[in-house]
Design an enzyme around this catalytic site. Structure first.
Site, PDB file in Angstrom:
ATOM      1  CD1 TRP A 185      -1.572  -2.359   1.972  1.00 47.75           C
ATOM      2  CD2 TRP A 185      -2.954  -1.503   0.441  1.00 47.75           C
ATOM      3  NE1 TRP A 185      -2.525  -3.311   1.701  1.00 47.75           N
ATOM      4  CE2 TRP A 185      -3.395  -2.807   0.772  1.00 47.75           C
ATOM      5  CE3 TRP A 185      -3.668  -0.763  -0.505  1.00 47.75           C
ATOM      6  CZ2 TRP A 185      -4.514  -3.383   0.181  1.00 47.75           C
ATOM      7  CZ3 TRP A 185      -4.795  -1.341  -1.084  1.00 47.75           C
ATOM      8  CH2 TRP A 185      -5.202  -2.639  -0.736  1.00 47.75           C
ATOM      9  CE  LYS A 186       3.251   2.126   4.408  1.00 47.61           C
ATOM     10  NZ  LYS A 186       2.469   0.924   4.729  1.00 47.61           N
ATOM     11  CG  HIS A 187       4.538   6.997  -1.719  1.00 50.51           C
ATOM     12  ND1 HIS A 187       4.476   6.913  -0.341  1.00 50.51           N
ATOM     13  CD2 HIS A 187       3.993   8.202  -2.052  1.00 50.51           C
ATOM     14  CE1 HIS A 187       3.916   8.015   0.129  1.00 50.51           C
ATOM     15  NE2 HIS A 187       3.622   8.814  -0.879  1.00 50.51           N
TER      16      HIS A 187
END
Length: 391
Positions: A185-187
């Site tokens: 779910w991170k960049h």
């Protein structure tokens, strides 16, 4: 009603030919372990270079990277580490895992980041470090407080890739150690993975040893200290390298659309937005509401309009977590939470951090954000927020 790109699938990820080539390269080599492979070591060099530091250590998750950092600053059992009540439990678990005590300080009511005055007030004789969370991608500046207390600052940059402090300093380079996440779910992502960066060679070596069972691979097969197996695989490292190369574009796209939404909502009464668009990483788009507006009411209207938004970010702040308030930590024991003198036992449960509690219960609203959002997506969000707030 639009369909919004999501980090849960390809619509909201930058995974493409480069990542496929990276995976193929590793599989064709036959070497999937980073102990003997080249991908993870190359990722570490590229991460260090991007941040202008001397050392980067890869790990199997962002939580593992934070555990490396906490282990490297070497708290004694019962020592305290001050951190934020608004974060993932992965910020707190490494503190407990090193037999240290998490102490929660309250937050700024508009950013959700640690309030420097509250952190200063929480410092005591057993404080060993400050673990600052750059929430949603906004810099939490605890440098002066950490320097005044003479304790190391660990930066949790899981949500803050390429975030900058007001003076231009990159998040992760201001303290002793900066920790990053490569979770889904991170960049940028390799599924699960983490990186810890530092300019301190002693801390770097401690982290590298802790990630590999205390085994100095440049020496003999002997174990010089306690360590776990937090090694990143070559497959994850290769994908992370491809993603790291795309990071500037990801941030540029998120910032461009965030500015469009900030501009569209700037005149809306009762709504507080992040101030410095180009320094913020925009992991989520946070909005703070003034009474009589409430986050649950507005989030409900947005959800009904098809906008990916939710109230509070967390269901409860970390200092309410049963893992801290009632559950055993090791075996049947609540060690290390029961070790300090009674007058230094941390305050957990309702009332300990009233600003954080109010944000989660009433004022904080978050909108999912993504580099694949178009102007049309942003305009739809803007209209829905305006309608939800004014109707």
């Amino acid at each position: 009603m639009s369909s919004f790109p999501s980090m849960a699938d390809a619509s909201g990820r930058t995974i493409g030919a480069e990542e496929l080539a990276a995976v193929s390269r590793v599989l064709q080599s036959g070497m999937l372990s980073s102990v003997w492979g080249t991908e993870v070591r190359a990722l570490e060099r590229e991460m260090a270079d991007r941040h202008g530091v001397s050392h980067a250590v890869a790990a199997s998750s962002g939580t593992a990277a934070l555990h490396l950092a906490v282990a490297a600053v070497a708290p004694d059992p019962g020592d305290e580490i001050i951190t934020s009540p608004i974060s993932d439990f992965g910020t707190v678990a490494p503190i407990l895992a090193q037999n240290a005590v998490p102490v929660f300080a309250d937050v700024d009511p508009y950013t959700g980041n640690l309030d420097p005055a509250a952190v200063a007030a929480a410092i005591g004789p057993r404080t060993r470090a400050i673990l600052a969370v750059h929430l949603f991608g906004a810099a939490a500046d605890l440098r002066a407080v950490a320097d005044a207390a003479g304790v190391p600052l660990i930066e949790d940059c899981a949500q803050a890739w390429l975030t900058r402090y007001p003076d231009g300093t990159l998040a992760g380079t201001a303290g002793a150690i900066g920790c990053f996440s490569l979770q889904q779910w991170k960049h940028i992502t390799c599924g699960d993975g983490g990186l810890a960066i530092t300019d301190d060679p002693v801390l770097a070596r401690r982290m590298r040893l802790f990630a590999d069972k205390g085994w100095p691979r440049d020496e003999a097969r002997r174990h010089v200290g306690l360590g776990l197996n937090y090694r990143m695989t070559e497959l994850a490292g290769a994908v992370a390298r491809a993603q790291l190369a795309k990071l500037p574009g990801v941030l540029a796209d998120r910032r461009r659309t965030a500015r469009r939404l900030v501009d569209a909502l700037a005149d809306l009464p009762g709504v507080h937005l992040p101030a410095d668009v180009d320094a913020h990483a925009w992991w989520l788009f946070p909005i703070v509401l003034d009474p009589p507006l409430t986050n649950h009411e507005v989030a409900g209207k947005l959800a009904a309009a098809g906008i990916p938004a939710r109230a509070g970010y967390l269901e409860q702040p970390l200092h309410w977590a049963p893992a801290l308030t009632e559950a055993p930590v090791y075996g049947a024991s609540r060690f290390p939470l029961t070790v300090p003198p009674a007058d230094r036992l941390p305050a957990y449960g309702p009332g300990a951090c009233p600003v954080a509690e109010r944000m989660i219960e009433r004022t904080l609203l978050v909108v999912d954000w993504n580099e694949r959002y178009t102007d049309a997506h942003v305009d739809e969000i803007a209209q829905a927020v305006r309608t939800a707030v004014t109707s």
